[in-house]
Design a protein around this motif. Structure first.
Motif, mmCIF file in Angstrom:
data_model
loop_
_atom_site.group_PDB
_atom_site.id
_atom_site.type_symbol
_atom_site.label_atom_id
_atom_site.label_comp_id
_atom_site.label_asym_id
_atom_site.label_seq_id
_atom_site.Cartn_x
_atom_site.Cartn_y
_atom_site.Cartn_z
ATOM 1 N N PHE A 178 0.831 -1.206 0.000
ATOM 2 C CA PHE A 178 0.000 0.000 0.000
ATOM 3 C C PHE A 178 0.863 1.254 0.000
ATOM 4 O O PHE A 178 0.586 2.220 -0.704
ATOM 5 N N SER A 182 1.221 3.950 -3.094
ATOM 6 C CA SER A 182 0.787 5.331 -2.867
ATOM 7 C C SER A 182 1.824 6.315 -3.409
ATOM 8 O O SER A 182 1.477 7.424 -3.813
ATOM 9 N N TYR C 94 -7.602 3.877 -3.536
ATOM 10 C CA TYR C 94 -7.783 3.150 -2.286
ATOM 11 C C TYR C 94 -9.164 3.467 -1.715
ATOM 12 O O TYR C 94 -9.736 4.519 -2.006
ATOM 13 N N GLN C 98 -8.810 2.527 3.782
ATOM 14 C CA GLN C 98 -7.385 2.284 3.492
ATOM 15 C C GLN C 98 -6.601 3.590 3.566
ATOM 16 O O GLN C 98 -5.468 3.624 4.027
#
Lengths: 326, 362, 509
Positions: A178, A182, C94, C98
């Motif tokens: 994640f 990002s 997301y 999240q």
């Protein structure tokens, strides 16, 4: 030349060799996905594969073992990707230009080392190169169709497909994944939670180097045990096309690789039927262009279908806008 | 008071220019030395004498009038390739397809050269050149279609077209246009009327070199002094700005790719008509990529391409001499080139240097 | 009441600017403190220092009475200081959950525990009374909900001092009201809020105390009950009135720009402009008000031929232009000042003259045949630099080295300098530039209208629109509503249209 029975071309062996041909592209693609998700379009994979292929051979000759060769490949590719990373991330050089420079550098370096270390020009072929051996999977091996397709591959073929799953798990199921994604999708968000984008970009590039080492090792130490200066033959670029095709997602990108692998295998197969090699060897490259076109057409169709449903945002289109435009 | 501020402004801009030029020169000197140093280390590691190798390299490239002339002949293709790369870069197009465009241009020129006989030179040569330019330019058409109609970045398609071009020309000389008499896979010989006149007895240098210099000057004029060049540069610097100003963006892209392809196609024609005399399979050791590097080194400036191309021509010509004289493999030159282009990409040195020089002038 | 946060004698300088000049501030726990000031007054710099993004040159920071050194946002969060920026820092693909838990995800082995993540986010939302669909993908939810997620992201990390940077700039009136209710909730639970704004009405409505900054200095802090808009405005700008009405009487002529039934899609192929009719007359300044993102950009781009239209007709002086190229449209007499000057106003790596001739380079005297006439170009550029007071070493300077205000003058010089345009479309022409520069641009627009051109001024800054316009239309959810000619009631009408569009159209008439 004119009469080729389709059935004698499209055999199980052809499908099985498609897996084999797709393997190095899959490795590069998965590596490229990693760096793409940190916002770096890694155009140096062509060079990384070449470096990996060379050092795998050299390491194999030195250590007498394919694993030793692979270790050499891994170390050299990690070093190469580290240089890329330093030039881009520390010295702020344009990643596309650096990547292309790396490719040119890789050609020069392997060329030189081929003469300096292995005393050959163009191709190095020797009994001293110890390659991997095929794995026969017990039981499955004896199942008619399945056995032909699945059993009897080199270990790196299985590892390639395993890598797809592992990359998927890492990128989409772990906190690290994640954080890494990002960085490429919204660097502000990454910074706001204390993720160091530079560190992630290092990871992205190093992983693409690592996986290209696997791909390079497969090229030179499985099936054909040799190193040739033209042996990568654009596979690093095919990987970029596959990433584009799959929208940076591991499984769809892998499907792109399989299409390219199939075309590679078909080209080899058709040569055995006496078609001019120069023509059939164009197939994988022409296919790449067609695949790019088809995926653009599909993307546009999808968008068109979305028009009118005004409040219904099409996520796939919106996220695909991340694609690097060059 | 007004003239005072005018003076101040002029002084400031002079300082700026001085710092700019000084920093550039320092930068080039630095990266050149760095690349040669890395090359020297590599040579040293393989147990050879780097000084001797570089001396042999220099001697091979510039050691005598004839050697120098041959270097200039190599420089022809380097100039044209560098210009081709620069034109595309200026429009923010990364044309990785130079190599393929080179092959197609070369073949097209060769075809006109060996197919037609009995034409006077002043007709035949321009026809061949035209074919080379058209060949290189038209080979970019599929890429242009993908970019303009489907918004597909040119990076991957241009590269794929290289492989297709190389295979395709190999096919052409293996089957339809095979010359069984050729020493390696190659086309029939060009008619004498299609060969470029040589300039000096004993050297391969021909009028192609003069043409290449001319092209560089024209490219400079075109990019910086014409409306179309202005349009292309503005599209390259910021295409949204260009579009909002009403500048035809797509036309600029089309021009960038076709002019780039045409220029390197011209280079291919020069190679065939001036040096080889027939189309040979795999004749280019990567001139397209050299052009790409030369453009980067010259920062896409057509006049800057000239010294960079000369340097590359010298490396290409001297490498062979170095290998035979000292046993250092010529591949080391490829490494030096790679290092050179990698160091040019690093802009921090130059920025730091510029600032320091600016302070220093004050 | 105990102290939540205070700073003593903070000074921060950037090259050529003192952003914070000896600033001291004291904030009580459980209160809402507004920091107001014009653009460039130093509010954001101060907040960035409190959040650890910048380090002050000198001065001290105390959090809950303890002196701290904040070298990055992580330090600030560890001390309980969180910040919500004006531009959200959420990953579009997301889910909200999240995003909220990004960086502090609950784990199961090496993997993210998605179920526990959703539950914990929901729990914290309920605790503070936030409504949120935590499983929605961020891209799909409204701006208001994204902002809630941003606030929760800070709260999820356990902060009790919350800095909000212009939180209402992107919200509709309705969403702003909801936000204020939530902020009150937070304060009751002991959270301290610092609220940056330049909208005085909102500040007076929500905050307990108000600190005013001007030119990097803290001018003073006043209690909400002891002040009013006039006093605050005076503290902010140092003069009695806040940019009053600049426009005096206009001579309105014929209709020049006529838009009929225009529909346009945005970049995601969603309907952005919906069946819009608009008329623009010679000699008038038409104000286009509305919160950003209500179709203004797409509307303007469609008129300029930069964006394909779905349906509709656009006429200039009766000539249909919707199928023409951008160049032909501009030749028909359209000048354009784009909202994002760096994206489409200039090429920053080009030199000034190259940016000044982009509309004229192809016709004499700037070019002759194929070539550019460089001496003429230099002369013209120098003339424009002088008459538009661009601060630059000369026409050959890199445009990127100029300040934002000067770049805007380069654009204005190019678009307005030759006085050819019949229609001027100015989109956010003064956004983010210095006061003097903004005033200059506004005067240019007025002069242009006085000379008989039609000016369409699109701005999210309502005060600017009110100060300049003869007539105002409002963009709301892709539609354009006519708020009528300037009069006493215009602010109310525009305000209502901006926040509720069609629903109140009858009420207005």
């Amino acid at each position: 030349m004119g009469n080729i029975d389709i059935r004698s071309v499209l055999t199980l062996a052809l499908i099985a060799s498609s897996f084999r041909m797709a393997t190095p592209i899959i490795f590069a693609t998965m590596g490229g996905i990693f760096s793409s998700h940190t916002g770096i379009f890694n155009v140096a994979m062509e060079g990384f594969l070449l470096i990996g292929a060379f050092f795998a051979v050299y390491g194999s000759v030195q250590t007498g073992s394919p694993l030793g060769g692979m270790l050499f490949a891994i170390v050299s590719c990690l070093l190469a990707s580290l240089i890329f990373a330093i030039l881009h991330l520390e010295l702020k050089a344009n990643p596309i230009i650096v990547g292309l420079g790396m490719n040119i550098f890789a050609i020069g370096m392997t060329n030189y080392l081929l003469t300096a270390l292995l005393d050959s020009t163009g191709v190095y072929k020797s009994n001293l190169i110890i390659g991997f051996t095929q794995i026969q999977i017990p039981v499955i091996e004896t199942v008619p169709v399945l056995g032909d397709l699945v059993s009897g591959h080199f270990p790196l073929v299985y590892i390639a497909f395993l890598t797809v799953y592992v990359v998927y798990l890492i990128l989409y199921k772990t906190p690290f994944g994640f954080h890494l994604r990002s960085v490429g999708e919204k660097i502000d968000a990454a910074e706001s939670i204390g993720v160091n984008p530079k560190k992630m970009k290092y990871y992205g590039l190093l992983v693409s180097g690592l996986l290209c080492a696997f791909g390079g090792t497969f090229l030179s130490l499985s099936y054909l045990n040799l190193f040739g200066e033209g042996m990568v033959a654009g596979r690093g670029w095919l990987a970029l096309a596959a990433i584009n095709f799959g929208g940076m997602r591991p499984v769809p990108s892998m499907i792109g690789c399989l299409i390219f692998g199939f075309m590679d295998a078909l080209a080899v197969r058709l040569q055995q039927f006496g078609l001019p090699s120069q023509v059939v060897l164009m197939l994988p490259y022409a296919t790449t262009i067609i695949v790019l076109l088809v995926s653009a057409i599909i993307a546009r169709k999808k968008r068109m279908a979305g028009i009118g449903k005004q409040d219904d945002v099409d996520v796939s289109v919106a996220t695909s806008s991340k694609k690097v435009e060059v | 008071m007004k003239s005072g501020s005018e003076k101040k402004k002029r002084l400031a801009s002079w300082k700026e220019n001085f710092a700019d030029v000084g920093a550039q020169l320092f930068n080039y000197l630095f990266i050149l030395l760095a690349s040669l140093l890395i090359g020297a280390i590599v040579i040293l590691l393989s147990g050879k004498d780097p000084i001797a190798a570089y001396v042999a390299l220099f001697d091979g490239a510039f050691g005598s009038g004839l050697k120098f002339a041959d270097t200039l002949d190599r420089t022809t293709i380097m100039i044209l390739a560098g210009i081709a790369g620069s034109i595309a870069f200026r429009t923010n197009i990364i044309n990785l397809g130079l190599e393929g465009q080179l092959y197609i241009g070369a073949f097209a020129a060769a075809w006109v050269g060996f197919t037609f006989h009995g034409l006077p030179s002043y007709v035949h040569i321009p026809l061949c050149i035209l074919a080379g330019v058209l060949g290189g330019a038209l080979w970019t058409v599929p890429v242009i279609y993908l970019k303009l109609s489907w918004n597909i970045p040119v990076l991957v398609p241009t590269l794929m077209m290289n492989y297709i071009a190389i295979r395709f020309t190999e096919y052409l000389i293996a089957f339809p246009f095979r010359d069984p008499g050729a020493p390696m896979a190659g086309s029939p010989r060009l008619a004498q009327s299609a060969r470029l006149p040589r300039l000096i007895q004993g050297s391969t240098i021909n009028i192609g070199f003069i043409l290449a210099i001319l092209i560089a000057i024209i490219a400079f004029w075109f990019l910086f002094k014409t409306k179309t060049g202005y349009e292309m540069r503005m599209v390259g610097l910021n295409k949204d700005f260009a579009a909002a100003a009403g500048i035809p963006v797509n036309r600029s892209y089309i021009l960038a790719l076709t002019l780039s392809g045409g220029t390197i196609g011209l280079g291919g024609a020069m190679m065939i008509m001036g040096f080889f005399g027939r189309f040979l399979g795999g004749f280019s050791p990567g001139y397209g990529w050299d052009g790409f590097m030369i453009a980067i080194i010259a920062q896409n400036h057509p006049i800057g391409v000239l010294p960079a191309a000369l340097f590359y021509g010298g490396l290409a010509n001297g490498a062979m001499a170095m290998q035979s004289a000292t046993g250092v493999p010529q591949a080391v030159v490829a490494m030096v080139k790679g290092t050179l282009v990698l160091s040019v990409t690093v802009k921090v040195f130059i920025e730091g240097m510029r600032k320091r020089l600016q302070q220093w002038v004050i | 009441m105990p102290e939540a946060l205070s700073v003593k004698s903070i000074t921060k300088t950037f090259p050529n600017v003192v952003a914070n000049d000896n600033v001291s501030l004291f904030v009580k726990k459980g209160t809402i403190r507004a920091i107001v000031g014009e653009n460039g007054a130093g509010k954001t710099t101060l907040m960035n220092i409190l959040y650890g993004l910048y380090q002050p040159d000198s001065g001290q920071i105390f959090i809950k009475g303890e002196e701290v050194k904040l070298s990055n946002p992580r330090d600030a969060i560890a001390r309980g200081v969180g910040m919500v920026h004006q531009h959200f820092k959420l990953v579009p693909s997301y889910t909200l959950a999240q995003n909220i838990a990004l960086g502090v995800e609950p784990k199961k082995g090496i993997f993210v525990n998605q179920d526990r993540l959703n539950q914990s986010v929901q729990a914290i939302a309920q605790k503070y009374g936030f409504e949120i669909n935590e499983k929605e993908v961020t891209l799909d939810v409204s701006v208001g909900e994204q902002q809630r997620a941003e606030i929760l992201k800070a709260l999820y990390r356990g902060v009790d001092i919350l800095i909000l940077d212009e939180p209402t700039a992107v919200l509709t009136d309705m969403e702003t009201k909801e936000l204020f209710v939530m902020l009150r909730n937070l304060v009751e639970q002991g959270i301290t809020i610092l609220f940056i704004s330049h909208k005085l009405r909102e500040v007076l409505e929500i905050s307990d105390d108000i600190s005013v900054m001007r030119n990097g200095k803290l001018i003073g802090t006043v209690n909400r009950d002891e002040t009013d808009e006039c006093q605050l405005a005076e503290m902010m700008v140092g003069r009695e009135t806040l940019g009053g009405r600049m426009r005096k009487g206009a001579e309105i002529g014929d209709c020049i720009l006529h838009v009929e039934g225009l529909s346009v899609l945005d970049n995601r192929d969603l309907s952005a402009v919906k069946d819009v009719d608009l008329e623009l007359f010679a000699g008038e300044i038409l104000g286009g008000a509305g919160v950003d993102g209500n179709g203004q950009e797409e509307f303007v781009e469609a008129i300029l031929g930069l964006r394909p239209i779905v349906s509709g007709k656009i006429r200039i002086d009766g000539q249909e232009i919707q199928d023409l190229t951008t160049r032909e449209i501009r030749e028909a007499g359209v000048a354009y000042i784009p909202s994002d000057r760096y994206r489409s106003g200039v090429a920053v790596d080009a030199v000034v003259w190259e940016n000044m001739i982009s509309g004229e380079y192809y016709s004499p005297p700037l070019s002759k045949g194929m070539s550019l006439v460089l001496p003429e170009i230099q002369d013209l550029s120098k003339k424009l630099i002088d008459s538009f007071q661009v601060m630059t070493p000369g026409p050959n300077a890199k445009t990127g080295t100029l300040s934002g205000g000067n770049i805007q003058r380069v654009i204005a010089g190019r678009e307005l300098g030759l006085e050819k345009a019949k229609v001027v479309i100015a989109s956010q022409p003064t956004r983010g530039i210095d006061i003097a520069g903004a005033e200059a641009i506004r005067k240019m627009l007025i002069n242009y209208a006085n000379r008989g051109a039609a000016v369409f001024l699109i701005s999210a800054d309502l005060d600017e629109v009110l100060a300049l316009s003869d007539r105002i239309v409002v963009f709301y959810e892709g539609k354009v509503f006519d708020a009528g000619y300037y009069d006493e009631g215009i602010r109310q009408r525009v305000g209502k249209l901006m926040t509720s569009g069609e629903d109140c159209i009858d009420e207005i008439r």
